[in-house]
Write an enzyme that holds these catalytic residues in place. Structure first.
Site, mmCIF file in Angstrom:
data_model
loop_
_atom_site.group_PDB
_atom_site.id
_atom_site.type_symbol
_atom_site.label_atom_id
_atom_site.label_comp_id
_atom_site.label_asym_id
_atom_site.label_seq_id
_atom_site.Cartn_x
_atom_site.Cartn_y
_atom_site.Cartn_z
ATOM 1 N N HIS A 107 -6.695 -8.541 0.277
ATOM 2 C CA HIS A 107 -6.733 -7.283 1.035
ATOM 3 C C HIS A 107 -7.591 -7.499 2.268
ATOM 4 O O HIS A 107 -8.824 -7.526 2.183
ATOM 5 C CB HIS A 107 -7.328 -6.191 0.136
ATOM 6 C CG HIS A 107 -7.091 -4.814 0.654
ATOM 7 N ND1 HIS A 107 -5.899 -4.156 0.494
ATOM 8 C CD2 HIS A 107 -7.877 -3.972 1.367
ATOM 9 C CE1 HIS A 107 -5.962 -2.971 1.064
ATOM 10 N NE2 HIS A 107 -7.156 -2.833 1.598
ATOM 11 N N GLU B 14 -4.175 1.882 -2.972
ATOM 12 C CA GLU B 14 -5.454 2.365 -2.421
ATOM 13 C C GLU B 14 -5.315 3.583 -1.522
ATOM 14 O O GLU B 14 -6.304 4.264 -1.265
ATOM 15 C CB GLU B 14 -6.170 1.241 -1.654
ATOM 16 C CG GLU B 14 -5.457 0.857 -0.364
ATOM 17 C CD GLU B 14 -6.386 0.304 0.717
ATOM 18 O OE1 GLU B 14 -7.589 0.214 0.486
ATOM 19 O OE2 GLU B 14 -5.863 -0.008 1.800
ATOM 20 N N ASN B 15 -4.095 3.859 -1.028
ATOM 21 C CA ASN B 15 -3.906 4.986 -0.103
ATOM 22 C C ASN B 15 -3.010 6.077 -0.687
ATOM 23 O O ASN B 15 -2.474 6.910 0.042
ATOM 24 C CB ASN B 15 -3.287 4.514 1.215
ATOM 25 C CG ASN B 15 -4.042 3.360 1.845
ATOM 26 O OD1 ASN B 15 -3.559 2.232 1.834
ATOM 27 N ND2 ASN B 15 -5.219 3.635 2.375
ATOM 28 N N HIS C 27 -0.762 -2.471 6.563
ATOM 29 C CA HIS C 27 0.300 -1.450 6.530
ATOM 30 C C HIS C 27 1.487 -1.789 7.417
ATOM 31 O O HIS C 27 2.315 -0.926 7.708
ATOM 32 C CB HIS C 27 -0.250 -0.049 6.878
ATOM 33 C CG HIS C 27 -1.172 0.500 5.840
ATOM 34 N ND1 HIS C 27 -1.492 1.847 5.747
ATOM 35 C CD2 HIS C 27 -1.850 -0.109 4.843
ATOM 36 C CE1 HIS C 27 -2.331 2.035 4.736
ATOM 37 N NE2 HIS C 27 -2.572 0.864 4.192
ATOM 38 N N ASN D 145 -10.304 -1.459 0.307
ATOM 39 C CA ASN D 145 -11.487 -0.822 0.896
ATOM 40 C C ASN D 145 -11.522 0.681 0.621
ATOM 41 O O ASN D 145 -12.570 1.307 0.723
ATOM 42 C CB ASN D 145 -11.558 -1.085 2.395
ATOM 43 C CG ASN D 145 -10.293 -0.690 3.127
ATOM 44 O OD1 ASN D 145 -9.197 -1.103 2.753
ATOM 45 N ND2 ASN D 145 -10.426 0.104 4.161
ATOM 46 N N HIS D 146 -10.374 1.283 0.246
ATOM 47 C CA HIS D 146 -10.346 2.717 -0.092
ATOM 48 C C HIS D 146 -10.497 2.964 -1.588
ATOM 49 O O HIS D 146 -10.219 4.073 -2.062
ATOM 50 C CB HIS D 146 -9.050 3.351 0.425
ATOM 51 C CG HIS D 146 -9.001 3.463 1.908
ATOM 52 N ND1 HIS D 146 -9.808 4.326 2.621
ATOM 53 C CD2 HIS D 146 -8.269 2.788 2.841
ATOM 54 C CE1 HIS D 146 -9.567 4.200 3.912
ATOM 55 N NE2 HIS D 146 -8.646 3.262 4.081
ATOM 56 N N ASP E 70 0.791 -1.233 0.000
ATOM 57 C CA ASP E 70 0.000 0.000 0.000
ATOM 58 C C ASP E 70 0.831 1.295 0.000
ATOM 59 O O ASP E 70 1.455 1.629 1.016
ATOM 60 C CB ASP E 70 -0.930 0.047 1.211
ATOM 61 C CG ASP E 70 -1.784 -1.203 1.376
ATOM 62 O OD1 ASP E 70 -1.293 -2.319 1.071
ATOM 63 O OD2 ASP E 70 -2.930 -1.073 1.846
ATOM 64 N N HIS F 197 -3.233 -4.239 3.220
ATOM 65 C CA HIS F 197 -4.198 -3.531 4.061
ATOM 66 C C HIS F 197 -3.717 -3.221 5.477
ATOM 67 O O HIS F 197 -4.080 -2.176 6.008
ATOM 68 C CB HIS F 197 -5.557 -4.252 4.140
ATOM 69 C CG HIS F 197 -6.536 -3.595 5.063
ATOM 70 N ND1 HIS F 197 -7.179 -2.409 4.747
ATOM 71 C CD2 HIS F 197 -6.973 -3.919 6.309
ATOM 72 C CE1 HIS F 197 -7.984 -2.069 5.761
ATOM 73 N NE2 HIS F 197 -7.868 -2.960 6.712
HETATM 74 FE FE LIG Z 1 -4.063 0.365 2.763
HETATM 75 FE FE LIG Z 2 -7.137 -1.198 3.029
#
Ligand SMILES: [Fe+2]
Ligand SMILES: [Fe+2]
Length: 274
Positions: free
Chosen positions: A153, A39-40, A180, A67-68, A8, A178
């Site tokens: 994820h 995603e981030n 991190h 999820n983001h 990520d 996910h």
């Molecule tokens: Fe993430």
């Molecule tokens: Fe995530």
């Protein structure tokens, strides 16, 4: 096939580090396939289209989300036109984009990248196990495709391990995203699939999972609305995993962690096999 999966990418710090490092890593590790979870990338929440373009330009072959996925609304029309940007395959039917991407390498080999999202401590979705099994049934590892990478994820290590064992022997690499935080359980499972339960983030580790530590910490002490979270902007550690596979089987021959720059202890895969 030589594959790098990068965890990520968080905020500007993560974007700049990964963008700057990918061309050199492709040369040094003679990479055939680079997959990046993005995603981030946009201030910790979602992915801007300009950022996706920059990561592709730096050498990413496939970008995954999580999820983001939809935090930046501009990505919704973009994903429909860009098959190498994927989102979890177990979103509801009709969700824009796809959960898997087929990549034709310049030398004629083919790789497939898929992403599924876990359900423990995350939004309820369709079953990631059944969804992945259905998607995998479209390919034959070592026959129709030379490599398959699955990004799971998910929050819970238990769910990631259950997922990995479910598909051991059917994928080249199963890697978690996910949390991190990089895990140290990289291994080749008995069926020949390389596995790591979390790749970790590519961001500033003087933080709370990539976000500035003072605000993130205060949220735990005081259960009151306070300032919004902002990404930490110190030097990023790029975190990921390198896998080398046998094209005849699509299974893994080695897996090594990569941690480059920033605060974490450094780890660089051997460029040539020992
Ligand atoms: Fe993430
Ligand atoms: Fe995530």
């Amino acid at each position: 096939m030589r594959i790098l999966f990068v965890g990520d990418v968080v905020g500007r710090s993560g974007r700049e580090a990964v963008g700057a490092a990918l061309p050199g890593l492709r040369d040094r590790l003679r990479l055939d396939l680079i997959v990046v979870n993005a995603e981030n990338a946009s201030h910790g929440f979602g992915l801007g289209t300009d950022m996706a373009e920059a990561l592709f330009a730096a050498g990413a072959d496939v970008l995954t989300l999580g999820n983001h996925a939809w935090d930046r609304k501009e990505i919704i029309p973009y994903i429909a036109d860009h098959s190498r940007l994927i989102r979890p395959l177990n979103f509801p039917p009709g969700t824009p984009g796809a959960g898997s991407a087929v990549v034709a390498l310049p030398d004629g080999r083919t790789a497939v990248v898929m992403q599924a999202m876990g359900r423990l401590y995350l939004d309820p979705l369709d079953c990631p196990f059944r969804g992945t099994a259905q998607e995998l049934a479209r390919h034959r590892l070592g026959v129709t495709v030379q490599a398959i990478v699955l990004d799971i994820h998910a929050e819970a290590s238990s769910e990631k391990l259950a997922y990995a064992h479910s598909f051991d022997g059917q994928a080249s690499l199963i890697v978690g995203t996910h949390t991190h935080v990089p895990s140290a359980d990289h291994q080749i499972l008995p069926g020949g699939t390389a596995f790591l339960s979390d790749a970790g983030m590519s961001g500033d580790y003087d933080s709370v999972i990539g976000m500035q530590k003072d605000i993130a910490t205060t949220r735990f002490w005081r259960k009151m609305p306070i300032e919004r979270l902002n990404p930490a902007e110190g030097e990023a550690t790029i975190c990921g995993v390198f896998v080398e596979t046998d094209d005849r089987t699509g299974l893994a021959q080695r897996i090594e962690p990569l941690r480059m720059g920033g605060r974490l202890s450094q780890a660089m895969p051997e460029a040539t096999r020992a």
